[in-house]
Structure formats: structure tokens, C-alpha cells
Design a protein around this motif. Structure first.
Motif, PDB file in Angstrom:
ATOM      1  N   ARG A   1       3.551   0.639   2.955  1.00  0.00           N
ATOM      2  CA  ARG A   1       3.245  -0.486   3.699  1.00  0.00           C
ATOM      3  C   ARG A   1       3.810  -1.457   2.792  1.00  0.00           C
ATOM      4  NH1 ARG A   1      -1.025  -4.560   4.629  1.00  0.00           N
ATOM      5  NH2 ARG A   1      -2.069  -3.495   3.277  1.00  0.00           N
TER       6      ARG A   1
ATOM      7  N   ASP B   1       8.199   5.232   6.651  1.00  0.00           N
ATOM      8  CA  ASP B   1       8.098   6.520   6.449  1.00  0.00           C
ATOM      9  C   ASP B   1       9.000   7.045   5.310  1.00  0.00           C
ATOM     10  OD1 ASP B   1       8.247   9.451   6.521  1.00  0.00           O
ATOM     11  OD2 ASP B   1       8.043   9.603   8.377  1.00  0.00           O
TER      12      ASP B   1
ATOM     13  N   ARG C   1       0.981   5.434   0.401  1.00  0.00           N
ATOM     14  CA  ARG C   1       0.547   6.834   0.626  1.00  0.00           C
ATOM     15  C   ARG C   1       1.670   8.050   0.290  1.00  0.00           C
ATOM     16  NH1 ARG C   1      -1.641   5.397   6.804  1.00  0.00           N
ATOM     17  NH2 ARG C   1      -3.339   4.034   5.771  1.00  0.00           N
TER      18      ARG C   1
ATOM     19  N   GLU D   1       0.964  -1.338  -0.223  1.00  0.00           N
ATOM     20  CA  GLU D   1       0.015   0.056  -0.025  1.00  0.00           C
ATOM     21  C   GLU D   1       0.778   1.145   0.036  1.00  0.00           C
ATOM     22  OE1 GLU D   1      -3.438   1.894   2.861  1.00  0.00           O
ATOM     23  OE2 GLU D   1      -2.947  -0.104   3.481  1.00  0.00           O
TER      24      GLU D   1
ATOM     25  N   GLN E   1       5.047  -4.134   6.942  1.00  0.00           N
ATOM     26  CA  GLN E   1       5.615  -2.857   7.840  1.00  0.00           C
ATOM     27  C   GLN E   1       5.387  -1.556   7.080  1.00  0.00           C
ATOM     28  OE1 GLN E   1       9.627  -3.883   9.063  1.00  0.00           O
ATOM     29  NE2 GLN E   1       9.795  -1.752   9.704  1.00  0.00           N
ATOM     30  N   TRP E   2       4.897  -0.565   7.875  1.00  0.00           N
ATOM     31  CA  TRP E   2       4.960   0.807   7.322  1.00  0.00           C
ATOM     32  C   TRP E   2       6.120   1.445   7.488  1.00  0.00           C
ATOM     33  CZ3 TRP E   2       1.195   3.163   4.433  1.00  0.00           C
ATOM     34  CH2 TRP E   2      -0.177   2.531   4.727  1.00  0.00           C
TER      35      TRP E   2
ATOM     36  N   SER F   1       4.363   7.588   3.019  1.00  0.00           N
ATOM     37  CA  SER F   1       4.523   6.211   3.701  1.00  0.00           C
ATOM     38  C   SER F   1       4.358   5.114   2.608  1.00  0.00           C
ATOM     39  CB  SER F   1       4.105   6.179   5.057  1.00  0.00           C
ATOM     40  OG  SER F   1       2.698   6.083   4.931  1.00  0.00           O
TER      41      SER F   1
END
Length: 107
Positions: free
Chosen positions: A80, A98, A75, A73, A95-96, A78
């Protein structure tokens, strides 16, 4: 910075960012897609690779080393991901990371 959107549904495909006298094609999470180039070519790169590259393998600088990962995913600030190394202990949900704190590049 220019936002490049898909014509059919207005989905953000990536960005074109000024770099000196050139333009940098970037992903939706601001990772470089290619070397800086002309504005027209950078926009073409985003339209061609901006969304499809999300399925590629990526390298993430993490704890002082480059690790291979798959994106789950994304953003603007960040991602994932799932580490490709089966020996790395990780959550089944990924795991996310940054993207401002870690370097990320296409493998």
C-alpha cells in the motif's frame, strides 16, 4: 529461498533468493535490495537494509511510467503506497499495488 528473520522477535526481514550461481537479497515483498552476490553477503544486506529500507523512497512502474512513492504497508504480494506527486489524484488511505504485476525498485 531463505527467509531472514530478526533474532529478537522472529520478524521477517526479507529473503535471500538463488539467482544462477549467486544470491539476491530481497525485501519482504520480493523487491531487490542489491545486485546478486554471495549467500553470506546477501544475508548481511537483508539484515542491514531489509526493514529500514521500507521507509525509503521507491519507484513503481505504473501505467507505463516510473512514479515515486512512499510505502505505507507491505505484504508478500502487495504494497500500500502513497504517490509522491501531489498532482496525482489518490485516496487518503493510499493505493494497493500487486507486486507481481508492477516493477518496484528503490529510488
Amino acid at each position: 529461498m531463505y527467509t531472514i528473520r530478526r533474532d529478537e522477535d522472529d520478524e521477517i526481514m526479507g529473503y535471500v533468493v538463488p539467482v544462477g550461481d549467486h544470491w539476491q537479497a530481497t525485501t519482504v515483498f520480493n523487491a531487490a535490495l542489491a545486485d546478486p552476490t554471495s549467500l553470506e553477503e546477501a544475508e548481511d544486506i537483508v539484515r542491514r537494509d531489509g526493514l529500514s529500507c521500507l521507509a525509503d523512497r521507491w519507484l513503481v512502474e505504473y501505467d507505463g511510467e516510473w512514479r515515486e512513492a512512499r510505502l505505507q504497508e507491505v505484504r508478500p504480494d502487495s504494497v500500500r503506497l502513497w504517490w509522491a506527486d501531489p498532482m496525482i489524484e489518490q485516496s487518503p488511505h493510499g493505493q494497493w499495488i500487486d507486486t507481481r504485476a508492477h516493477k518496484i525498485r528503490r529510488a
